[in-house]
Design a protein around this motif. Sequence first.
Motif, PDB file in Angstrom:
ATOM      1  N   ARG A 110     -35.325   1.116  65.511  1.00  0.00           N
ATOM      2  CA  ARG A 110     -35.391   1.755  64.197  1.00  0.00           C
ATOM      3  C   ARG A 110     -35.764   0.744  63.125  1.00  0.00           C
ATOM      4  O   ARG A 110     -36.559   1.045  62.216  1.00  0.00           O
ATOM      5  CB  ARG A 110     -34.049   2.401  63.871  1.00  0.00           C
ATOM      6  CG  ARG A 110     -34.031   3.103  62.516  1.00  0.00           C
ATOM      7  CD  ARG A 110     -32.655   3.670  62.201  1.00  0.00           C
ATOM      8  NE  ARG A 110     -32.358   4.819  63.039  1.00  0.00           N
ATOM      9  CZ  ARG A 110     -31.262   4.943  63.793  1.00  0.00           C
ATOM     10  NH1 ARG A 110     -30.365   3.961  63.838  1.00  0.00           N
ATOM     11  NH2 ARG A 110     -31.062   6.019  64.515  1.00  0.00           N
ATOM     12  N   GLY A 113     -39.331   0.258  62.685  1.00  0.00           N
ATOM     13  CA  GLY A 113     -40.113   1.378  62.195  1.00  0.00           C
ATOM     14  C   GLY A 113     -40.615   2.357  63.237  1.00  0.00           C
ATOM     15  O   GLY A 113     -41.483   3.182  62.931  1.00  0.00           O
ATOM     16  N   PHE A 114     -40.079   2.312  64.450  1.00  0.00           N
ATOM     17  CA  PHE A 114     -40.542   3.221  65.494  1.00  0.00           C
ATOM     18  C   PHE A 114     -39.904   4.597  65.337  1.00  0.00           C
ATOM     19  O   PHE A 114     -38.835   4.756  64.738  1.00  0.00           O
ATOM     20  CB  PHE A 114     -40.222   2.649  66.871  1.00  0.00           C
ATOM     21  CG  PHE A 114     -41.064   1.460  67.241  1.00  0.00           C
ATOM     22  CD1 PHE A 114     -42.354   1.625  67.732  1.00  0.00           C
ATOM     23  CD2 PHE A 114     -40.569   0.170  67.086  1.00  0.00           C
ATOM     24  CE1 PHE A 114     -43.134   0.529  68.060  1.00  0.00           C
ATOM     25  CE2 PHE A 114     -41.341  -0.936  67.418  1.00  0.00           C
ATOM     26  CZ  PHE A 114     -42.631  -0.752  67.904  1.00  0.00           C
ATOM     27  N   ASP A 115     -40.576   5.603  65.907  1.00  0.00           N
ATOM     28  CA  ASP A 115     -40.104   6.979  65.819  1.00  0.00           C
ATOM     29  C   ASP A 115     -39.084   7.255  66.913  1.00  0.00           C
ATOM     30  O   ASP A 115     -38.863   6.442  67.824  1.00  0.00           O
ATOM     31  CB  ASP A 115     -41.292   7.944  65.938  1.00  0.00           C
ATOM     32  CG  ASP A 115     -41.036   9.258  65.221  1.00  0.00           C
ATOM     33  OD1 ASP A 115     -39.881   9.487  64.811  1.00  0.00           O
ATOM     34  OD2 ASP A 115     -41.981  10.062  65.084  1.00  0.00           O
ATOM     35  N   TRP A 116     -38.476   8.465  66.862  1.00  0.00           N
ATOM     36  CA  TRP A 116     -37.319   8.775  67.696  1.00  0.00           C
ATOM     37  C   TRP A 116     -37.558   8.669  69.202  1.00  0.00           C
ATOM     38  O   TRP A 116     -36.628   8.253  69.915  1.00  0.00           O
ATOM     39  CB  TRP A 116     -36.756  10.146  67.326  1.00  0.00           C
ATOM     40  CG  TRP A 116     -37.638  11.322  67.640  1.00  0.00           C
ATOM     41  CD1 TRP A 116     -38.513  11.925  66.804  1.00  0.00           C
ATOM     42  CD2 TRP A 116     -37.716  12.026  68.882  1.00  0.00           C
ATOM     43  NE1 TRP A 116     -39.148  12.966  67.431  1.00  0.00           N
ATOM     44  CE2 TRP A 116     -38.666  13.053  68.711  1.00  0.00           C
ATOM     45  CE3 TRP A 116     -37.068  11.904  70.109  1.00  0.00           C
ATOM     46  CZ2 TRP A 116     -39.003  13.946  69.734  1.00  0.00           C
ATOM     47  CZ3 TRP A 116     -37.392  12.783  71.136  1.00  0.00           C
ATOM     48  CH2 TRP A 116     -38.348  13.787  70.949  1.00  0.00           C
ATOM     49  N   PRO A 117     -38.740   9.020  69.757  1.00  0.00           N
ATOM     50  CA  PRO A 117     -38.877   8.860  71.216  1.00  0.00           C
ATOM     51  C   PRO A 117     -38.694   7.404  71.666  1.00  0.00           C
ATOM     52  O   PRO A 117     -38.071   7.136  72.699  1.00  0.00           O
ATOM     53  CB  PRO A 117     -40.298   9.362  71.507  1.00  0.00           C
ATOM     54  CG  PRO A 117     -40.629  10.266  70.365  1.00  0.00           C
ATOM     55  CD  PRO A 117     -39.968   9.636  69.190  1.00  0.00           C
ATOM     56  N   LEU A 119     -36.942   5.163  70.022  1.00  0.00           N
ATOM     57  CA  LEU A 119     -35.534   4.830  69.819  1.00  0.00           C
ATOM     58  C   LEU A 119     -34.699   5.226  71.040  1.00  0.00           C
ATOM     59  O   LEU A 119     -33.847   4.451  71.506  1.00  0.00           O
ATOM     60  CB  LEU A 119     -34.995   5.543  68.580  1.00  0.00           C
ATOM     61  CG  LEU A 119     -35.109   4.820  67.242  1.00  0.00           C
ATOM     62  CD1 LEU A 119     -36.550   4.462  66.914  1.00  0.00           C
ATOM     63  CD2 LEU A 119     -34.516   5.671  66.121  1.00  0.00           C
ATOM     64  N   VAL A 163     -29.563   9.153  66.969  1.00  0.00           N
ATOM     65  CA  VAL A 163     -30.728   9.642  66.222  1.00  0.00           C
ATOM     66  C   VAL A 163     -30.355  10.848  65.354  1.00  0.00           C
ATOM     67  O   VAL A 163     -30.743  10.938  64.179  1.00  0.00           O
ATOM     68  CB  VAL A 163     -31.866   9.993  67.196  1.00  0.00           C
ATOM     69  CG1 VAL A 163     -32.995  10.730  66.469  1.00  0.00           C
ATOM     70  CG2 VAL A 163     -32.410   8.732  67.859  1.00  0.00           C
ATOM     71  N   ALA A 167     -30.304  10.953  61.297  1.00  0.00           N
ATOM     72  CA  ALA A 167     -31.209  11.889  60.630  1.00  0.00           C
ATOM     73  C   ALA A 167     -30.453  12.815  59.681  1.00  0.00           C
ATOM     74  O   ALA A 167     -31.000  13.275  58.668  1.00  0.00           O
ATOM     75  CB  ALA A 167     -31.964  12.714  61.668  1.00  0.00           C
TER      76      ALA A 167
END
Length: 207
Positions: A110, A113-117, A119, A163, A167
Amino acid sequence: MSLVGLLDLLAVFVFALTGALTASRAQLDIVGFVFVACLTAMGGGTARDVILGREAVFWVADPAYVAVAGGAAILVFFTAHLIESRIRAVIWLDALAVAVAVPVGVAVARGMGFDWPVLLIMGMVTACIGGLARDVVCNEVPLVLKARDLYATAALAGAVANVLVFAAGGGAILSALACALLTFGIRAGSIALGWRAPVYRARPPRP
């Protein structure tokens, strides 16, 4: 040191204990203890950092992690004989280490800056690779592959919780806590209560 750094250090220490205890079951010498402990403690984080392309692998940037893992190995070398059931100790300590490692993997991804998949995957990689390497090197059936142990399932569930809580505005601390508690709770349930995930069962082909 940041929260992520403290959790990473705790995960390294506990994973190193499991590696050294496994080395004691294999009757290795003290160098073998240190090697297996370091492999277990830093394998998942190393894989995570290489995959994510971090500027430096965490233990290269801060060799204190190596010292902690080595110290845990030496401690176990001189005290393992005092433990009545070393395999039981490995299983429970491993459950604790996994619960700490999952939120670390998620937080590192996180922070980059990576997205949830990504993570979710990095939470599982951080938690599972070291234990897998430990068991393979010591010729044990990997805990992560045993049907009776909710290992990868617990890691994935914890990462999902992290996650979702983050969120929902829960913040870094609350999301890490929810992740750790759910991960450990599922692992503890599989160990103490026999919780199992459905497994594939072969059926004869239809005529």
